[in-house]
Design an enzyme around this catalytic site. Structure first.
Site, mmCIF file in Angstrom:
data_model
loop_
_atom_site.group_PDB
_atom_site.id
_atom_site.type_symbol
_atom_site.label_atom_id
_atom_site.label_comp_id
_atom_site.label_asym_id
_atom_site.label_seq_id
_atom_site.Cartn_x
_atom_site.Cartn_y
_atom_site.Cartn_z
ATOM 1 N N GLU A 1 -7.755 -9.115 -10.015
ATOM 2 C CA GLU A 1 -6.648 -8.744 -9.145
ATOM 3 C C GLU A 1 -6.079 -7.414 -9.640
ATOM 4 O O GLU A 1 -5.697 -7.281 -10.808
ATOM 5 C CB GLU A 1 -5.543 -9.792 -9.108
ATOM 6 C CG GLU A 1 -4.412 -9.367 -8.173
ATOM 7 C CD GLU A 1 -3.485 -10.498 -7.743
ATOM 8 O OE1 GLU A 1 -2.462 -10.173 -7.110
ATOM 9 O OE2 GLU A 1 -3.786 -11.671 -8.024
ATOM 10 N N GLU B 1 -2.208 -4.413 -14.281
ATOM 11 C CA GLU B 1 -0.885 -4.025 -13.789
ATOM 12 C C GLU B 1 -0.239 -3.096 -14.825
ATOM 13 O O GLU B 1 -0.079 -3.484 -15.986
ATOM 14 C CB GLU B 1 -0.008 -5.268 -13.581
ATOM 15 C CG GLU B 1 1.432 -4.989 -13.206
ATOM 16 C CD GLU B 1 1.559 -4.230 -11.901
ATOM 17 O OE1 GLU B 1 2.084 -3.095 -11.945
ATOM 18 O OE2 GLU B 1 1.146 -4.762 -10.850
ATOM 19 N N ASP C 1 -3.564 1.060 -16.268
ATOM 20 C CA ASP C 1 -4.224 1.498 -15.047
ATOM 21 C C ASP C 1 -5.561 0.776 -14.878
ATOM 22 O O ASP C 1 -6.381 0.739 -15.791
ATOM 23 C CB ASP C 1 -4.450 3.014 -15.113
ATOM 24 C CG ASP C 1 -4.820 3.601 -13.768
ATOM 25 O OD1 ASP C 1 -5.852 3.161 -13.192
ATOM 26 O OD2 ASP C 1 -4.118 4.494 -13.294
ATOM 27 N N ASP D 1 1.652 -0.473 -3.431
ATOM 28 C CA ASP D 1 2.668 0.501 -3.019
ATOM 29 C C ASP D 1 2.092 1.370 -1.911
ATOM 30 O O ASP D 1 1.056 2.007 -2.091
ATOM 31 C CB ASP D 1 3.057 1.363 -4.223
ATOM 32 C CG ASP D 1 4.328 2.167 -3.973
ATOM 33 O OD1 ASP D 1 4.498 2.651 -2.826
ATOM 34 O OD2 ASP D 1 5.129 2.323 -4.901
ATOM 35 N N LYS E 1 4.978 8.437 2.725
ATOM 36 C CA LYS E 1 5.076 9.849 3.075
ATOM 37 C C LYS E 1 3.724 10.528 2.917
ATOM 38 O O LYS E 1 3.019 10.310 1.929
ATOM 39 C CB LYS E 1 6.118 10.542 2.203
ATOM 40 C CG LYS E 1 7.542 10.031 2.430
ATOM 41 C CD LYS E 1 8.539 10.766 1.553
ATOM 42 C CE LYS E 1 9.952 10.246 1.803
ATOM 43 N NZ LYS E 1 10.945 10.925 0.938
ATOM 44 N N ASP F 1 1.317 -4.760 4.583
ATOM 45 C CA ASP F 1 2.166 -4.874 5.770
ATOM 46 C C ASP F 1 2.664 -3.491 6.196
ATOM 47 O O ASP F 1 3.722 -3.359 6.812
ATOM 48 C CB ASP F 1 3.328 -5.838 5.536
ATOM 49 C CG ASP F 1 4.134 -5.527 4.289
ATOM 50 O OD1 ASP F 1 3.857 -4.497 3.629
ATOM 51 O OD2 ASP F 1 5.053 -6.315 3.951
ATOM 52 N N ARG G 1 6.452 -14.458 -3.097
ATOM 53 C CA ARG G 1 7.827 -14.143 -2.702
ATOM 54 C C ARG G 1 7.935 -12.692 -2.241
ATOM 55 O O ARG G 1 8.699 -12.389 -1.320
ATOM 56 C CB ARG G 1 8.781 -14.409 -3.875
ATOM 57 C CG ARG G 1 9.023 -15.897 -4.145
ATOM 58 C CD ARG G 1 9.803 -16.100 -5.411
ATOM 59 N NE ARG G 1 9.030 -15.699 -6.588
ATOM 60 C CZ ARG G 1 9.481 -15.710 -7.835
ATOM 61 N NH1 ARG G 1 10.737 -16.081 -8.053
ATOM 62 N NH2 ARG G 1 8.726 -15.350 -8.839
ATOM 63 N N GLU H 1 5.630 -10.933 -0.686
ATOM 64 C CA GLU H 1 5.092 -10.854 0.674
ATOM 65 C C GLU H 1 6.097 -11.373 1.687
ATOM 66 O O GLU H 1 6.239 -10.820 2.785
ATOM 67 C CB GLU H 1 3.797 -11.657 0.748
ATOM 68 C CG GLU H 1 3.142 -11.664 2.112
ATOM 69 C CD GLU H 1 1.914 -12.557 2.168
ATOM 70 O OE1 GLU H 1 1.483 -12.888 3.291
ATOM 71 O OE2 GLU H 1 1.391 -12.939 1.101
#
Length: 223
Positions: free
Chosen positions: A55, A80, A107, A129, A133, A165, A204, A206
């Site tokens: 993941e 993460e 990373d 993330d 922009k 999303d 949570r 999501e």
């Protein structure tokens, strides 16, 4: 001589103070479950594991821990760079007594470089993330170079799941994945990407619905 520029992870590495119990686990448990330095042999990390999953950007570790609990015979790798997320994930590992999780607190590209070819059965990239922009799109996790590396480490028939999303990020990812040799998108109808897959774990984060569209799930297979 290595001419590659140093890797850079965008976004916050730490925001608020880490809770005392989580901080203690960062000192005691994390060193035991941290991915080792150097080339990584998944078989060596968990002898007898049926498969290895990864993941990327596991956030607070809620989804990673749930998948690991469902499949205790699978080695679950998680990457993460955000320290508060790592602290939360270590707490989940401790509370659920998970013996099949290994964490890379950095990373993910550093981790992938050290994985052997065709070593992963599944990869999850869930709600990264969006960097909405246009001038920040280069900061998005999903880039053609990353997808090519994921094809290398996925075994034939291995699966990559992306969820977002943010409509623009979905389009961005689909465009790059479809032009990546070795990745196949098998969706046949809208429900194949508009409905959460049967094995998805809703977190949570999501449920906050922070994007500009309903969650979209893109499942790709390595040909």
């Amino acid at each position: 001589m290595d001419t590659h520029p140093p890797l850079r992870s965008y976004g916050r590495i730490k925001s608020r103070a880490i809770k005392p119990r989580q901080a203690a686990l960062m000192d005691t448990l994390l060193p035991k479950i941290r991915c080792p330095a150097g080339p990584i042999d998944p078989v060596g990390l968990m002898p007898g594991a049926r498969e290895t999953w990864l993941e990327i950007g596991f956030g607070g570790g809620e989804h990673m821990a749930a998948q690991a609990a469902r499949a205790p015979d699978v080695l679950m790798l998680g990457a993460e760079p955000f320290l508060n997320g790592v602290a939360s994930a270590v707490r989940h590992v401790d509370e659920q007594g998970l013996a099949n999780v290994r964490i890379h607190d950095g990373d993910v590209r550093e981790l992938i470089e050290r994985l052997p070819d065709a070593s992963l059965a599944r990869v999850f990239i869930l709600f990264p993330d969006p960097w909405p922009k246009a001038r920040h799109h280069k900061r998005r996790l999903v880039q053609s170079e990353l997808l090519a590396e994921l094809v290398r480490v996925l075994r034939p028939g291995g699966r990559l799941r992306f969820a977002s999303d943010w409509a623009d990020y979905v389009d961005w990812t689909l465009e790059r994945a479809l032009r990546t040799p070795g990745l196949v998108w098998n969706a046949q109808r809208a429900d194949d990407f508009r409905r959460p897959p049967a094995d998805h774990v809703t977190t949570r984060y999501e449920e906050k619905l922070l994007g500009d569209c309903a969650p979209v799930f893109l499942d790709f297979v390595k040909a």
